[in-house]
Design a protein around this motif. Structure first.
Motif, PDB file in Angstrom:
ATOM      1  N   ASP A  39       5.730  -2.933  13.591  1.00  0.00           N
ATOM      2  CA  ASP A  39       4.504  -2.345  14.131  1.00  0.00           C
ATOM      3  C   ASP A  39       4.654  -0.859  14.477  1.00  0.00           C
ATOM      4  O   ASP A  39       3.732  -0.249  15.011  1.00  0.00           O
ATOM      5  CB  ASP A  39       4.010  -3.138  15.341  1.00  0.00           C
ATOM      6  CG  ASP A  39       5.046  -3.253  16.454  1.00  0.00           C
ATOM      7  OD1 ASP A  39       6.208  -2.829  16.267  1.00  0.00           O
ATOM      8  OD2 ASP A  39       4.691  -3.784  17.523  1.00  0.00           O
ATOM      9  N   PRO A  41       4.376   2.946  13.786  1.00  0.00           N
ATOM     10  CA  PRO A  41       3.449   3.641  12.887  1.00  0.00           C
ATOM     11  C   PRO A  41       4.095   4.196  11.615  1.00  0.00           C
ATOM     12  O   PRO A  41       3.436   4.306  10.589  1.00  0.00           O
ATOM     13  CB  PRO A  41       2.902   4.791  13.736  1.00  0.00           C
ATOM     14  CG  PRO A  41       3.184   4.427  15.140  1.00  0.00           C
ATOM     15  CD  PRO A  41       4.361   3.498  15.135  1.00  0.00           C
ATOM     16  N   SER A 134      -1.552  10.810   7.444  1.00  0.00           N
ATOM     17  CA  SER A 134      -2.781  10.033   7.308  1.00  0.00           C
ATOM     18  C   SER A 134      -2.734   9.162   6.053  1.00  0.00           C
ATOM     19  O   SER A 134      -3.136   7.991   6.083  1.00  0.00           O
ATOM     20  CB  SER A 134      -3.981  10.978   7.252  1.00  0.00           C
ATOM     21  OG  SER A 134      -5.160  10.262   7.013  1.00  0.00           O
ATOM     22  N   ARG A 137      -0.297   6.214   6.674  1.00  0.00           N
ATOM     23  CA  ARG A 137      -0.833   5.281   7.682  1.00  0.00           C
ATOM     24  C   ARG A 137      -2.015   4.494   7.125  1.00  0.00           C
ATOM     25  O   ARG A 137      -2.165   3.306   7.423  1.00  0.00           O
ATOM     26  CB  ARG A 137      -1.213   6.028   8.949  1.00  0.00           C
ATOM     27  CG  ARG A 137       0.019   6.456   9.725  1.00  0.00           C
ATOM     28  CD  ARG A 137      -0.328   6.954  11.084  1.00  0.00           C
ATOM     29  NE  ARG A 137       0.877   7.343  11.792  1.00  0.00           N
ATOM     30  CZ  ARG A 137       0.928   7.574  13.084  1.00  0.00           C
ATOM     31  NH1 ARG A 137      -0.165   7.463  13.814  1.00  0.00           N
ATOM     32  NH2 ARG A 137       2.050   7.918  13.654  1.00  0.00           N
ATOM     33  N   THR A 138      -2.847   5.122   6.322  1.00  0.00           N
ATOM     34  CA  THR A 138      -3.953   4.416   5.672  1.00  0.00           C
ATOM     35  C   THR A 138      -3.410   3.364   4.715  1.00  0.00           C
ATOM     36  O   THR A 138      -3.893   2.230   4.677  1.00  0.00           O
ATOM     37  CB  THR A 138      -4.866   5.412   4.925  1.00  0.00           C
ATOM     38  OG1 THR A 138      -5.418   6.324   5.880  1.00  0.00           O
ATOM     39  CG2 THR A 138      -5.986   4.701   4.192  1.00  0.00           C
ATOM     40  N   LYS A 140      -0.541   1.894   4.889  1.00  0.00           N
ATOM     41  CA  LYS A 140       0.060   0.826   5.697  1.00  0.00           C
ATOM     42  C   LYS A 140      -1.032  -0.113   6.216  1.00  0.00           C
ATOM     43  O   LYS A 140      -0.873  -1.336   6.174  1.00  0.00           O
ATOM     44  CB  LYS A 140       0.848   1.432   6.866  1.00  0.00           C
ATOM     45  CG  LYS A 140       1.440   0.380   7.784  1.00  0.00           C
ATOM     46  CD  LYS A 140       2.196   0.985   8.946  1.00  0.00           C
ATOM     47  CE  LYS A 140       2.551  -0.109   9.918  1.00  0.00           C
ATOM     48  NZ  LYS A 140       3.919  -0.120  10.317  1.00  0.00           N
ATOM     49  N   SER A 141      -2.147   0.432   6.663  1.00  0.00           N
ATOM     50  CA  SER A 141      -3.255  -0.401   7.153  1.00  0.00           C
ATOM     51  C   SER A 141      -3.808  -1.298   6.049  1.00  0.00           C
ATOM     52  O   SER A 141      -4.088  -2.478   6.270  1.00  0.00           O
ATOM     53  CB  SER A 141      -4.380   0.463   7.716  1.00  0.00           C
ATOM     54  OG  SER A 141      -3.957   1.130   8.865  1.00  0.00           O
ATOM     55  N   ARG A 142      -3.951  -0.731   4.840  1.00  0.00           N
ATOM     56  CA  ARG A 142      -4.431  -1.539   3.706  1.00  0.00           C
ATOM     57  C   ARG A 142      -3.451  -2.664   3.394  1.00  0.00           C
ATOM     58  O   ARG A 142      -3.867  -3.793   3.130  1.00  0.00           O
ATOM     59  CB  ARG A 142      -4.631  -0.658   2.475  1.00  0.00           C
ATOM     60  CG  ARG A 142      -5.869   0.186   2.525  1.00  0.00           C
ATOM     61  CD  ARG A 142      -6.251   0.770   1.175  1.00  0.00           C
ATOM     62  NE  ARG A 142      -5.127   1.148   0.349  1.00  0.00           N
ATOM     63  CZ  ARG A 142      -4.783   2.394   0.029  1.00  0.00           C
ATOM     64  NH1 ARG A 142      -5.495   3.400   0.476  1.00  0.00           N
ATOM     65  NH2 ARG A 142      -3.751   2.636  -0.730  1.00  0.00           N
ATOM     66  N   GLU A 144      -1.308  -4.084   5.458  1.00  0.00           N
ATOM     67  CA  GLU A 144      -1.355  -5.072   6.545  1.00  0.00           C
ATOM     68  C   GLU A 144      -2.567  -5.977   6.406  1.00  0.00           C
ATOM     69  O   GLU A 144      -2.506  -7.165   6.731  1.00  0.00           O
ATOM     70  CB  GLU A 144      -1.326  -4.364   7.898  1.00  0.00           C
ATOM     71  CG  GLU A 144       0.041  -3.777   8.201  1.00  0.00           C
ATOM     72  CD  GLU A 144       0.074  -2.911   9.443  1.00  0.00           C
ATOM     73  OE1 GLU A 144      -1.008  -2.503   9.941  1.00  0.00           O
ATOM     74  OE2 GLU A 144       1.187  -2.619   9.902  1.00  0.00           O
ATOM     75  N   GLU A 145      -3.679  -5.451   5.915  1.00  0.00           N
ATOM     76  CA  GLU A 145      -4.868  -6.277   5.687  1.00  0.00           C
ATOM     77  C   GLU A 145      -4.615  -7.288   4.574  1.00  0.00           C
ATOM     78  O   GLU A 145      -5.035  -8.446   4.664  1.00  0.00           O
ATOM     79  CB  GLU A 145      -6.090  -5.411   5.357  1.00  0.00           C
ATOM     80  CG  GLU A 145      -7.357  -6.210   5.171  1.00  0.00           C
ATOM     81  CD  GLU A 145      -7.716  -7.101   6.357  1.00  0.00           C
ATOM     82  OE1 GLU A 145      -8.290  -8.183   6.118  1.00  0.00           O
ATOM     83  OE2 GLU A 145      -7.435  -6.731   7.514  1.00  0.00           O
ATOM     84  N   ARG A 148      -2.546  -9.966   6.180  1.00  0.00           N
ATOM     85  CA  ARG A 148      -3.375 -10.813   7.056  1.00  0.00           C
ATOM     86  C   ARG A 148      -4.226 -11.779   6.230  1.00  0.00           C
ATOM     87  O   ARG A 148      -4.338 -12.961   6.549  1.00  0.00           O
ATOM     88  CB  ARG A 148      -4.273  -9.957   7.946  1.00  0.00           C
ATOM     89  CG  ARG A 148      -3.625  -9.492   9.223  1.00  0.00           C
ATOM     90  CD  ARG A 148      -4.625  -8.881  10.196  1.00  0.00           C
ATOM     91  NE  ARG A 148      -5.207  -7.638   9.710  1.00  0.00           N
ATOM     92  CZ  ARG A 148      -4.607  -6.457   9.757  1.00  0.00           C
ATOM     93  NH1 ARG A 148      -3.410  -6.349  10.270  1.00  0.00           N
ATOM     94  NH2 ARG A 148      -5.204  -5.381   9.299  1.00  0.00           N
TER      95      ARG A 148
END
Length: 167
Positions: A39, A41, A134, A137-138, A140-142, A144-145, A148
């Protein structure tokens, strides 16, 4: 980007804070899993054949790769096809000279803690470009989705995602 090939369970809070201040992203080999918490960043997850999309995408465009304790195996380098930037350079910190010299790298044959401490001190005040941070991090968010979605309880009712969906 940093490629961590060795887990460092003895990393101090001060050392983590020093690296966090740079914003340099970290991808891990299988042996380096846990170099940063999942987790954090800047943690991109695994790299190479068994890696995350975000780590592999960043590796393809990286102009500097700092390898820490990695042996750059076929899994890590995607059989030598991963690091594609025409001007990519490598700086390898490794206790073993044989592994430190891989990929025609600049080398620091040293203990990982001592090498990272010296490197972090020399980078004091440095921060990666905001657009680069940015971008990863974007990504990484994609990723992680995707994870999930793939691991959710109701995943049976939806098509399963693939890494190609993120490209």
């Amino acid at each position: 980007m940093i490629v961590s090939g060795r887990r460092r369970s003895t990393t101090t809070a001060e050392e983590r804070a020093r690296w966090h201040a740079t914003g340099i992203p970290v991808a891990s080999t299988q042996a380096g899993k846990g170099a940063l918490r999942h987790d954090h960043p800047a943690d991109l997850g695994g790299i190479g054949h068994t890696g995350t999309t975000v780590a592999d995408d960043l590796a393809r465009t990286a102009d500097l790769v700092i390898g820490v304790g990695t042996r750059y195996s076929d899994f890590t380098t995607a059989s030598g096809t991963l690091f594609r930037h025409p001007g990519v350079r490598f700086l390898n910190l490794n206790i073993t000279a044989f592994d430190a010299h891989k990929l025609a790298a600049r080398t620091l044959v040293c203990d990982a803690r001592a090498g990272l401490t010296a490197l972090a001190e020399s980078l004091s005040g440095h921060r990666v470009d905001a657009a680069y941070e940015s971008e990863y991090r974007t990504g990484k968010s994609r990723w992680e989705e995707v994870v999930r979605t793939a691991t959710s309880r109701d995943r049976q009712s939806r098509p399963q995602p693939t890494q190609d969906w993120l490209r």
